[in-house]
Design a protein around this motif. Structure first.
Motif, short mmCIF file in Angstrom:
data_model
loop_
_atom_site.label_atom_id
_atom_site.label_comp_id
_atom_site.label_asym_id
_atom_site.label_seq_id
_atom_site.Cartn_x
_atom_site.Cartn_y
_atom_site.Cartn_z
N UNK A 193 0.70 -1.11 -0.09
CA UNK A 193 0.09 0.00 0.05
C UNK A 193 0.84 1.08 0.00
N UNK A 194 0.78 2.20 -0.97
CA UNK A 194 1.33 3.54 -0.76
C UNK A 194 0.32 4.54 -0.55
N UNK A 195 0.88 5.45 0.56
CA UNK A 195 -0.17 6.59 0.84
C UNK A 195 0.73 7.93 1.35
N UNK A 196 0.13 8.93 1.25
CA UNK A 196 0.81 10.17 1.86
C UNK A 196 0.17 10.11 3.30
N UNK A 197 -0.68 9.47 3.78
CA UNK A 197 -1.03 9.20 5.26
C UNK A 197 -0.38 8.12 5.82
N UNK A 198 -0.01 7.85 7.24
CA UNK A 198 0.74 6.96 7.67
C UNK A 198 0.07 5.50 7.96
N UNK A 199 -1.55 5.58 7.89
CA UNK A 199 -2.13 4.51 7.82
C UNK A 199 -1.72 3.56 9.02
N UNK A 200 -1.63 3.96 10.13
CA UNK A 200 -1.81 3.28 11.34
C UNK A 200 -2.78 2.34 11.66
N UNK A 201 -3.85 2.68 11.48
CA UNK A 201 -4.94 1.55 11.59
C UNK A 201 -4.70 0.48 10.77
N UNK A 202 -3.93 0.22 9.59
CA UNK A 202 -3.70 -1.15 8.93
C UNK A 202 -2.57 -1.76 9.91
N UNK A 203 -1.71 -1.17 10.84
CA UNK A 203 -0.80 -1.75 11.56
C UNK A 203 -1.47 -2.18 12.74
N UNK A 204 -2.52 -1.42 13.44
CA UNK A 204 -3.25 -1.96 14.64
C UNK A 204 -3.88 -3.02 14.19
N UNK A 205 -4.79 -3.05 12.96
CA UNK A 205 -5.68 -4.19 12.88
C UNK A 205 -5.45 -5.16 12.17
N UNK A 206 -4.38 -5.11 11.20
CA UNK A 206 -3.74 -6.20 10.38
C UNK A 206 -2.29 -6.38 10.55
N UNK A 207 -1.61 -5.91 11.39
CA UNK A 207 -0.09 -6.19 11.65
C UNK A 207 0.66 -5.48 10.51
N UNK A 208 0.29 -4.56 9.69
CA UNK A 208 1.03 -4.08 8.58
C UNK A 208 2.22 -3.48 9.08
N UNK A 209 3.39 -3.64 8.10
CA UNK A 209 4.38 -2.97 8.81
C UNK A 209 4.42 -1.59 7.82
N UNK A 210 4.88 -0.48 8.73
CA UNK A 210 4.67 0.83 8.24
C UNK A 210 6.30 1.12 7.86
N UNK A 211 6.44 1.71 6.66
CA UNK A 211 7.70 2.17 6.18
C UNK A 211 7.57 3.53 5.79
N UNK A 347 1.01 16.83 14.99
CA UNK A 347 0.78 15.56 14.99
C UNK A 347 -0.07 15.32 13.65
N UNK A 348 -0.93 16.05 13.43
CA UNK A 348 -1.84 15.80 12.16
C UNK A 348 -0.98 16.16 10.88
N UNK A 349 -0.06 17.29 11.03
CA UNK A 349 0.58 17.50 9.70
C UNK A 349 1.47 16.40 9.50
N UNK A 350 2.15 15.82 10.70
CA UNK A 350 2.94 14.49 10.42
C UNK A 350 2.39 13.59 9.85
N UNK A 351 1.19 13.29 10.19
CA UNK A 351 0.44 12.16 9.76
C UNK A 351 0.02 12.40 8.16
N UNK A 352 -0.11 13.46 7.93
CA UNK A 352 -0.35 13.96 6.34
C UNK A 352 0.90 13.94 5.58
N UNK A 353 2.03 13.68 6.28
CA UNK A 353 3.31 14.01 5.78
C UNK A 353 3.70 15.29 5.03
N UNK A 354 3.16 16.30 5.87
CA UNK A 354 3.63 17.46 5.05
C UNK A 354 4.59 18.15 6.15
N UNK A 355 4.76 17.68 7.26
CA UNK A 355 5.84 17.95 8.32
C UNK A 355 6.41 16.72 8.66
N UNK A 356 7.90 16.77 9.06
CA UNK A 356 8.50 15.38 9.66
C UNK A 356 8.84 15.69 11.10
N UNK A 357 8.23 14.68 11.90
CA UNK A 357 8.90 14.69 13.32
C UNK A 357 10.46 13.71 13.28
#
Length: 715
Positions: A193-211, A347-357
């Protein structure tokens, strides 16, 4: 088949209420054997939906290995790939497609691909039902057999791919809700899956690896250019290539746009394209394209349009400041919000990947994203709003620095030139260590605040910040920044028309110039400072000017002139009733007497200086006196005593965070250890001194220590 209740007796219903896979027979009564001759089913067609392999793909070895490990690790899971820095164009799709093409053999049952258009500049996000329908078409389900309901479609899709070794690429997803219906239920499948959002929900629900993807390394960025332009052309203009890489921010899409344009004009020097990028205000023009998906502004805009207004407002404000990164308190001042709200918005801008933490508590923007945010601010926000935000940001750093300076050097004369804006909420500090840690962490941001104040002609803020950072700069050995900031402060004082501030700026700048070995400038500024102090009868400033003259002549190794000015400073400090500074002037005089060979007088002066410094708890003065006394003992041949005193001075200077003085104490200690025959300890100490001198750009001192090291190594 059961006839409907209203049908005549013996009728046969001509309905099949199911998806038919194979043959169906309709009959009322069957007698005897029935033989069906059904043609053999054709071989199952394998979907091959991957788009073409991306051109000039390079780098990303770590990320490719991580994707492979997700498949080889024995646990099948969804792998989510997100962009760093919030912008499109980071190379998410290229990475996914490159890996997919390289690993097609792992998936003999096929590869499904869909562009979900989550952040498409020209279209709306794709509905999940439409995406599932496309997959069912690819799996050769008859149109009449495809349910209209999304849940039923998803169930049929998962049934068909169950136990298949299949790759599913879900590109440019907007959120987890769009992705979830497209996830197979079988662990034999792999999903990218590619996305400009972090998609943490996939990691929580399905064990997705976030990169998360970073911008390209410099060597990988160069290979992208070489892939378009040819290795010979890239090698022929190394300086221009470095500038193209730097000014594109190593963003893959930006590099590809530039390289594609340059490839059309093979006879043009690459410097032509660099010139288009040099002016920050027009830099984004170089990344325009008639294809919106390849236009950098359009790509950024598609991320911005997904923001709620509070996040969008903060995003625009962040474009109005040029600090390399920032923090929650600074952003709270910038946006005039509570710190809790600042943290949430970031945090919201980081999730949208417009800012980097990028580090705990620290946030930054990619340079090209910042330029676009600034453009957007100019389109949306009034000039008054933008100016007020910048003032709050600068005032936060200026007045936090004032508070930090009071902790770092509490005996310094407080001078408040710039009043903070009513909305400014500067930081306070419990002790010197906390203040010094903040100044170290925020130094680059403080310099950026100073540059912004200079650009906006906020003269009182410019002078105030230079004064607040003065002790920190000389203690930490930030020689260049010390000099540059006082240059700006002198211009600010002249613009304010304040002779008192102008005289002090001349003096501080003269001292900073002497430390940069710019002797002519130092004497010129100190002369101006002394003249202005004499005109207004300011005894304190006259004494300080003579003291800084002494330091300037010391750096020139003219100890007679240095001694003359130090001795002129002593009675002036006494008249002004400033014993702390009197002690420092006495110490300078003692140091010069030692260099001129009068060790007895030198010792007397330095001991008196040490006594006064301790009486008035001046730790900087005490450290300088210890260092000077150590040098007197060294020159008198009392090396063991010199070692002890240099170590005392070194410990105190390290405690104060005085890197500039630490280098001097290390050098003196190294000389004394050499004379005492402790060669191993001397080598280690002198090596530390040389490294510290070089980090402070004090090259003559560094070279002198290097020669001592060479002589010692030859023994």
């Amino acid at each position: 088949m059961r006839p409907p209740e209203s049908a005549p007796k013996g009728a046969t219903a001509n309905e099949v209420n199911a998806v038919v896979l194979g043959a169906a027979v309709q009959a009322e009564t069957i007698s005897g054997g029935v033989h069906l001759h059904v043609p053999a089913s054709p071989a199952r067609l394998v979907p091959r939906q991957l788009p073409a392999r991306p051109r000039a793909f390079t780098g990303r070895d770590t990320e490719l290995a991580t994707l492979t490990a997700a498949v080889d690790g024995g646990v099948r899971a969804t792998v989510a790939i997100s962009a760093i820095g919030g912008m499109g164009g980071i190379g998410k799709t290229s990475l996914a497609l490159h890996w997919a093409h390289e690993n097609r053999d792992r998936f003999p049952d096929g590869q499904l691909y869909v562009n979900l258009r989550g952040f498409d500049p020209a279209d709306k996000p794709l509905e999940p039902a439409v995406a599932v329908r496309g997959f069912l078409d690819a799996l050769h389900v008859a149109p009449a057999s495809i349910p209209s309901d999304l849940d039923a479609r998803t169930a049929l899709y998962r049934t068909l791919v169950a136990d298949r070794r299949l790759l599913v690429v879900l590109d440019n997803a907007v959120d987890e809700e769009q992705v979830t219906p497209l996830l197979p239920g079988s662990e034999t499948c792999t999903v990218l899956v590619t996305s400009r959002h972090t998609l943490e929900g996939l990691a929580t629900a399905y064990g997705a690896r976030l990169m998360s993807l970073d911008v390209l390394a410099a060597d990988a960025a160069e290979q992208v250019l070489a892939g378009y332009l040819g290795r010979d052309r890239v090698d022929a203009e190394p300086d221009a290539v470095r500038d193209l890489i730097r000014l594109s921010g190593r963003l893959p899409l930006a590099l590809s746009i530039l390289a594609a344009r340059a490839s059309q004009f093979r006879d043009f020097p690459l410097e032509v394209f660099v010139a288009e990028l040099r002016e920050a205000g027009q830099r984004l023009d170089a990344f325009q394209s008639r294809i919106r998906q390849n236009d950098l502004r359009a790509v950024f805009d598609s991320s911005y349009r997904a923001l709620a207004e509070p996040e969008a407002r903060l995003f625009r404000m962040l474009g109005e400041v040029t600090a390399p990164d920032t923090t929650v308190p600074a952003v709270a001042n910038l946006a005039r919000v509570a710190e809790a709200d600042s943290r949430r918005l970031l945090r919201d801008l980081v999730d949208a990947h417009l800012v980097e933490n990028h580090a705990p508590g620290r946030y930054r923007m990619h340079d090209l994203v910042r330029l676009w945010a600034s453009e957007k601010a100019q389109q949306v926000d009034s000039a008054a709003e933008r100016t007020a935000a910048q003032q709050r940001f600068v005032d936060f750093y200026v007045h936090s620095a004032v508070a930090a300076s009071a902790r770092v050097d509490g005996r310094r004369r407080p001078t408040l030139v710039a009043e903070p804006t009513p909305d400014c909420r500067p930081l306070g500090f419990p002790d010197r260590d906390a203040a010094l840690a903040w100044l170290d962490a925020e130094h680059a941001c403080l310099l950026a605040a100073g540059r912004l104040a200079v650009a906006r002609d906020w003269h009182s803020r410019v002078w105030q910040l230079a004064y607040a950072l003065d002790t920190f700069h000389w203690r930490r050995g930030h020689v260049h920044d010390h000099f540059t900031m006082w240059q700006d402060a002198l211009g600010a004082a002249e613009a304010l028309g304040d002779d008192g501030l102008r005289g002090r700026a001349h003096r501080y700048l003269g001292y900073a110039a002497s430390r940069k070995s710019r002797h002519g400038e130092a004497i010129e500024h100190l002369t101006a400072a002394l003249r202005l102090a004499e005109q207004v009868g300011d005894i304190r400033e006259q004494a300080r000017a003579h003291q800084d003259f002494a330091c300037a002549w010391e750096i020139r190794n003219d100890y007679e002139m240095a001694l003359k000015h130090a001795m002129l400073a002593v009675p002036l400090f006494r008249r002004a009733d400033i014993p702390m500074w009197e002690a420092r002037a006495l110490n300078l005089a003692g140091s010069y007497q030692a260099r001129l060979g009068d060790h007895a007088t030198a010792r007397e002066l330095c001991e008196r200086s040490l006594e006064l410094s301790r009486e008035f708890q001046d730790l900087d003065g005490e450290a300088a006196s210890l260092d000077c006394l150590a040098d007197v003992h060294f020159r008198s041949g009392e090396h063991v005593k010199a070692v002890a005193l240099f170590r005392d001075a070194l410990g105190l200077r390290r405690r104060l965070g005085n890197a500039y003085g630490t280098a001097d104490s290390l050098a003196g200690l190294g000389r004394s250890l050499t004379a005492s025959g402790e060669h191993r300890a001397a080598l280690e100490t002198l090596a530390q001194a040389e490294a510290l001198y070089r980090s402070q750009s004090r090259l003559p001192e560094a070279d002198a220590v290097r020669d001592q090291l060479a002589a010692l190594a030859a023994l």
